[in-house]
Motif scaffolding. Structure first.
Motif, PDB file in Angstrom:
ATOM      1  N   ARG A 181       0.801  -1.144   0.064  1.00 52.22           N
ATOM      2  CA  ARG A 181       0.012   0.091   0.118  1.00 52.22           C
ATOM      3  C   ARG A 181       0.915   1.331  -0.016  1.00 52.22           C
ATOM      4  NH1 ARG A 181      -4.831   1.632   4.135  1.00 52.22           N
ATOM      5  NH2 ARG A 181      -5.230   3.668   2.926  1.00 52.22           N
ATOM      6  N   ARG A 182       0.598   2.332  -0.715  1.00 49.08           N
ATOM      7  CA  ARG A 182       1.264   3.455  -0.698  1.00 49.08           C
ATOM      8  C   ARG A 182       0.622   4.619   0.195  1.00 49.08           C
ATOM      9  NH1 ARG A 182       3.061   6.077  -6.211  1.00 49.08           N
ATOM     10  NH2 ARG A 182       4.100   4.361  -6.506  1.00 49.08           N
ATOM     11  N   PHE A 183       1.442   4.831   0.918  1.00 49.46           N
ATOM     12  CA  PHE A 183       1.185   5.727   2.013  1.00 49.46           C
ATOM     13  C   PHE A 183       1.057   7.310   1.953  1.00 49.46           C
ATOM     14  CE2 PHE A 183       1.744   1.742   4.579  1.00 49.46           C
ATOM     15  CZ  PHE A 183       0.455   1.651   5.142  1.00 49.46           C
ATOM     16  N   ARG A 235       2.609   3.321 -12.127  1.00 48.72           N
ATOM     17  CA  ARG A 235       1.032   3.695 -12.015  1.00 48.72           C
ATOM     18  C   ARG A 235       0.753   4.094 -13.216  1.00 48.72           C
ATOM     19  NH1 ARG A 235       1.755   1.695  -7.605  1.00 48.72           N
ATOM     20  NH2 ARG A 235       0.779   2.412  -5.639  1.00 48.72           N
ATOM     21  N   ILE A 253       8.518  13.019   4.373  1.00 45.86           N
ATOM     22  CA  ILE A 253       7.001  13.237   3.947  1.00 45.86           C
ATOM     23  C   ILE A 253       6.191  14.300   4.633  1.00 45.86           C
ATOM     24  CG2 ILE A 253       6.818  10.875   2.901  1.00 45.86           C
ATOM     25  CD1 ILE A 253       5.122  10.309   5.829  1.00 45.86           C
ATOM     26  N   ALA A 309       2.815  15.303   6.017  1.00 46.38           N
ATOM     27  CA  ALA A 309       1.665  14.802   6.312  1.00 46.38           C
ATOM     28  C   ALA A 309       0.653  16.039   6.537  1.00 46.38           C
ATOM     29  CB  ALA A 309       1.348  14.221   7.517  1.00 46.38           C
ATOM     30  N   GLU A 334      -2.085  16.435   7.788  1.00 41.52           N
ATOM     31  CA  GLU A 334      -2.806  16.987   9.005  1.00 41.52           C
ATOM     32  C   GLU A 334      -1.702  17.741   9.937  1.00 41.52           C
ATOM     33  OE1 GLU A 334      -2.436  13.729   7.838  1.00 41.52           O
ATOM     34  OE2 GLU A 334      -4.350  12.872   7.792  1.00 41.52           O
ATOM     35  N   LEU A 335      -0.354  17.467   9.508  1.00 43.80           N
ATOM     36  CA  LEU A 335       0.745  18.103  10.395  1.00 43.80           C
ATOM     37  C   LEU A 335       1.146  19.323  10.067  1.00 43.80           C
ATOM     38  CD1 LEU A 335       2.930  15.031  10.997  1.00 43.80           C
ATOM     39  CD2 LEU A 335       1.127  16.031  12.739  1.00 43.80           C
ATOM     40  N   ILE A 354       7.964  15.289   8.152  1.00 42.49           N
ATOM     41  CA  ILE A 354       8.680  14.493   9.049  1.00 42.49           C
ATOM     42  C   ILE A 354       9.681  13.248   8.328  1.00 42.49           C
ATOM     43  CG2 ILE A 354       7.191  14.525  10.825  1.00 42.49           C
ATOM     44  CD1 ILE A 354       5.781  12.103   9.989  1.00 42.49           C
ATOM     45  N   MET A 398       2.746   8.305  12.535  1.00 42.16           N
ATOM     46  CA  MET A 398       2.037   9.327  11.811  1.00 42.16           C
ATOM     47  C   MET A 398       0.462   9.110  12.022  1.00 42.16           C
ATOM     48  SD  MET A 398       1.940   9.371   7.629  1.00 42.16           S
ATOM     49  CE  MET A 398       0.418   8.799   7.048  1.00 42.16           C
ATOM     50  N   HIS A 404      -1.348  10.731  16.085  1.00 39.73           N
ATOM     51  CA  HIS A 404      -2.077  11.813  16.431  1.00 39.73           C
ATOM     52  C   HIS A 404      -3.476  11.690  15.982  1.00 39.73           C
ATOM     53  CE1 HIS A 404      -1.848  13.170  12.464  1.00 39.73           C
ATOM     54  NE2 HIS A 404      -2.678  14.421  12.861  1.00 39.73           N
ATOM     55  N   LEU A 405      -3.860  11.188  15.098  1.00 40.98           N
ATOM     56  CA  LEU A 405      -5.168  10.998  14.329  1.00 40.98           C
ATOM     57  C   LEU A 405      -5.965  10.174  15.214  1.00 40.98           C
ATOM     58  CD1 LEU A 405      -4.240  10.444  10.570  1.00 40.98           C
ATOM     59  CD2 LEU A 405      -5.513  12.750  11.591  1.00 40.98           C
ATOM     60  N   LEU A 449      -4.230   6.257  -2.564  1.00 34.47           N
ATOM     61  CA  LEU A 449      -3.441   7.732  -2.763  1.00 34.47           C
ATOM     62  C   LEU A 449      -3.462   7.951  -4.367  1.00 34.47           C
ATOM     63  CD1 LEU A 449      -1.615   9.362  -1.303  1.00 34.47           C
ATOM     64  CD2 LEU A 449       0.250   8.205  -1.749  1.00 34.47           C
ATOM     65  N   ASP A 450      -3.558   6.956  -5.249  1.00 32.96           N
ATOM     66  CA  ASP A 450      -3.652   7.325  -6.466  1.00 32.96           C
ATOM     67  C   ASP A 450      -4.756   7.325  -7.265  1.00 32.96           C
ATOM     68  OD1 ASP A 450      -0.897   6.578  -6.575  1.00 32.96           O
ATOM     69  OD2 ASP A 450      -1.395   4.532  -6.442  1.00 32.96           O
ATOM     70  N   HIS A 501      -9.416   6.802   5.802  1.00 30.65           N
ATOM     71  CA  HIS A 501      -9.414   5.347   5.664  1.00 30.65           C
ATOM     72  C   HIS A 501      -8.961   5.158   4.177  1.00 30.65           C
ATOM     73  CE1 HIS A 501     -11.562   4.132   9.083  1.00 30.65           C
ATOM     74  NE2 HIS A 501     -12.432   4.841   8.928  1.00 30.65           N
ATOM     75  N   THR A 502      -8.808   5.869   3.233  1.00 31.42           N
ATOM     76  CA  THR A 502      -8.128   5.465   1.972  1.00 31.42           C
ATOM     77  C   THR A 502      -6.827   6.321   1.684  1.00 31.42           C
ATOM     78  OG1 THR A 502      -9.255   7.402   0.769  1.00 31.42           O
ATOM     79  CG2 THR A 502     -10.450   5.250   1.130  1.00 31.42           C
ATOM     80  N   GLY A 503      -6.949   7.445   2.240  1.00 32.61           N
ATOM     81  CA  GLY A 503      -5.728   8.418   1.808  1.00 32.61           C
ATOM     82  C   GLY A 503      -5.531   8.935   0.343  1.00 32.61           C
TER      83      GLY A 503
END
Lengths: 368, 201
Positions: free
Chosen positions: A86-88, A184, A238, A240, A242-243, A247, B1, B4-5, B67-68, B87-89
């Motif tokens: 999974r890509r975060f 992709r 990366i 984030a 929300e931040l 980081i 990461m 905090h959520l 994410l994509d 949930h999905t990013g």
């Protein structure tokens, strides 16, 4: 990619068992530990990570073990595995100017700020087989420590030339645009340089080496200097959302090569130096240099230079650089083509019969 | 990461109970629906998501979006946005033309189908999938669907999809191999409408 192949179930299962036994080799010899591969086969690990497009030395080492050292097969294993991840996040661009340097050399300036750092290299060995390594008691290898730490300021040679206005400026096409990602999206031609660099970064090292060599031998002159080769570790960061700040998620080892090439200028551009860029995971100097040669070579048309050689043909280079695709297409010839072949056999026999009939007719006429 | 959520004052509602298994079940349901255009397929294990997302639609988004795949939401309620982001990013696109999945929760006021990505001649597969919530199946304009995956004809109707929608869908089908694909949802069912299928007669 040719992956799923059907066949005799029992034969295939037995083949897998045989390959496992062959992989293990003589049971009297201790089995390879993945950690040994990771630590002692670093260049192989680097190549599998680079061309497998996945920075994970442990997985690369495992793939090398599984593939019995067949690196293209190991790369295939890593490519297949990465599709399940999974890509975060998308990292910020790494900053090689802030690299923790392991090696840094320039062939353009002897006394560059920060100095030349030779690091570990085979360049000055005499390529004599070291039979001591064959025995168990090779002795402990202890590296010599420098008297003083490296200069914290290690500007890139390209930054120095850039400051003097002698090097073309390197500007992103559009910073708001996402960077191309071949994992992709399919290859698009003609494409932008981001796509090309990614393609070259995961391209087969041997293919790039040969193409780069061809440009040096006259099939598309690039006239390069090794402006700088640096290798070491860089932080991956990366952001984030929300931040609201970046980081650091860890360090990766990379090798970067910037080639500096003469450019005589055009009506719009002054005479200056242009760049070819290469970057690869781990210690991969040959790969990074070959990549930089090919990158610069592929810019020939853009810079209004003479074109027509293989290494200047974007479609040719980018379509044939991937060794997983190439290996799949070449090796699919092993798969059953019984029906195809039957039809060709039938055709050749018919043509042959026609040919023989004509020949007999001609011979008869000649005899009469 | 994520720490905090998790401790944020209003953590998003729960997603799948068993992410891998649940996503596989939902994927299977979508596959089934795509293989039989116009047929109603139950979507198992859909999580309870904030409005306006129904359970089935939320389940499909959790299974397919990442994410994509930029999402576009017709009604971007903050709770739903936060839920999907967490949930999905998946990034949220402001422009419908940038979306991989377009989420329509009010079919009567949806933008024209050609405002979504239809792919291009070289890569028709990059077209958008439009997810449309409907109140129910069976009511509304009756159409007789035909196309790959349907042996003869498949009768179909969805509440709120009238003549205007079906005229637009015919035009979408006329652009094949370009065009959008649609998934229609009630709270617990999905019906697929691939671009290759449309009303006949």
């Amino acid at each position: 990619m040719y992956v799923a192949v059907k066949g005799g179930e029992q034969a295939i299962e037995n083949s897998h068992r045989l390959i496992a036994a062959e992989r293990r080799g003589d049971p009297a010899v201790p089995e390879l530990d993945v950690r040994q591969i990771r630590e002692q086969m670093r260049h192989a690990v680097a190549r599998v990570m680079a061309e497998g497009s996945l920075y994970d030395p442990d997985l690369a080492a495992l793939a090398i073990k599984q593939a019995q050292g067949d690196l293209v097969e190991a790369i295939f294993l890593v490519r297949a595995y990465r599709t399940t991840l999974r890509r975060f996040a998308v990292s910020r661009p790494i900053d090689s100017a802030r690299m923790a340097i392991g090696r840094r050399i320039s062939a353009t300036f002897k006394d560059l700020p920060g100095g030349q750092v030779l690091g570990g290299t085979y360049d000055y060995t005499h390529r004599l087989l070291d039979h001591e390594l064959a025995g168990d008691g090779a002795g402990e290898a202890v590296a010599a420590e420098a008297a003083a730490p490296l200069d914290p300021e290690m500007p890139r040679v390209s930054d120095i030339l850039d400051a003097q206005g002698l090097l073309e400026a390197e500007m992103p096409d559009d910073e708001s645009d996402p960077v191309a990602d071949l994992t992709r999206d399919p290859l698009r031609l003609p494409g932008r340089r981001d796509q090309r660099l990614q393609n070259l970064a995961r391209a087969d090292e041997g293919f790039l080496l040969a193409l780069g060599y061809s440009t040096q031998r006259g099939y598309g002159r690039t006239h390069p200097f090794a402006g700088e080769i640096r290798q070491g570790t860089v932080a991956v960061e990366i952001e984030a959302p929300e931040l609201g700040f970046a980081i650091d998620i860890g360090d990766i080892e990379v090798t970067e090569c910037e080639l500096v090439n003469q450019f005589k200028g055009s009506t719009e551009q002054p005479p200056q130096f242009t760049r070819g860029y290469g970057l690869a995971f781990g210690r991969a100097e040959r790969k990074a240099m070959a990549m930089a040669l090919v990158d610069r070579s592929l810019r020939a048309a853009e810079l209004g230079e003479e074109t027509g050689h293989p290494a200047q043909d974007e479609e040719f280079v980018l379509s044939h650089s991937d060794n997983v695709e190439a290996s799949g297409f070449v090796q699919h010839l092993k798969l059953p083509h019984y029906i195809d072949f039957q039809s060709e056999l039938h055709l050749v026999r018919r043509l042959r019969a026609d040919f023989d009939a004509r020949r007999t007719g001609t011979d008869r006429e000649a005899a009469e | 990461m994520t720490s905090h959520l998790a401790t944020a004052p209003r953590a998003p509602a729960a997603g799948f109970t068993d992410p891998v298994r649940d996503a596989q079940e939902v994927f299977r349901a979508v596959l089934q629906a795509q293989s039989h255009p116009g047929r109603r397929v139950r979507v198992p294990s859909g999580p309870a998501a904030p409005a306006p997302l129904g359970r089935a639609m939320a389940g499909v988004l959790l299974a397919l979006a990442d994410l994509d795949t930029p999402l576009w939401l017709q009604r971007g309620e903050e709770a739903a946005l936060a839920y999907l982001r967490f949930h999905t990013g998946a990034p949220v696109a402001a422009d419908p033309a940038a979306a991989a999945f377009a989420i329509v929760t009010e079919a009567s006021t949806m933008p024209p189908l050609d405002s979504f990505r239809a792919g291009d001649a070289d890569y028709p597969e990059v077209a958008a999938t439009v997810l449309i919530a409907v109140a129910g199946f069976g009511q509304g304009q009756q159409v007789s669907l035909a196309g790959p995956g349907i042996e003869r004809r498949q009768g179909f109707a969805a509440d709120g999809l009238g003549a205007e929608f079906w005229a637009a869908w015919r035009a979408n089908r006329g652009r094949f191999p370009l065009g959008v694909d649609a998934l229609l949802f009630t709270d617990d069912e999905v019906v697929a409408l691939p671009r290759s299928v449309g009303p006949e007669g």
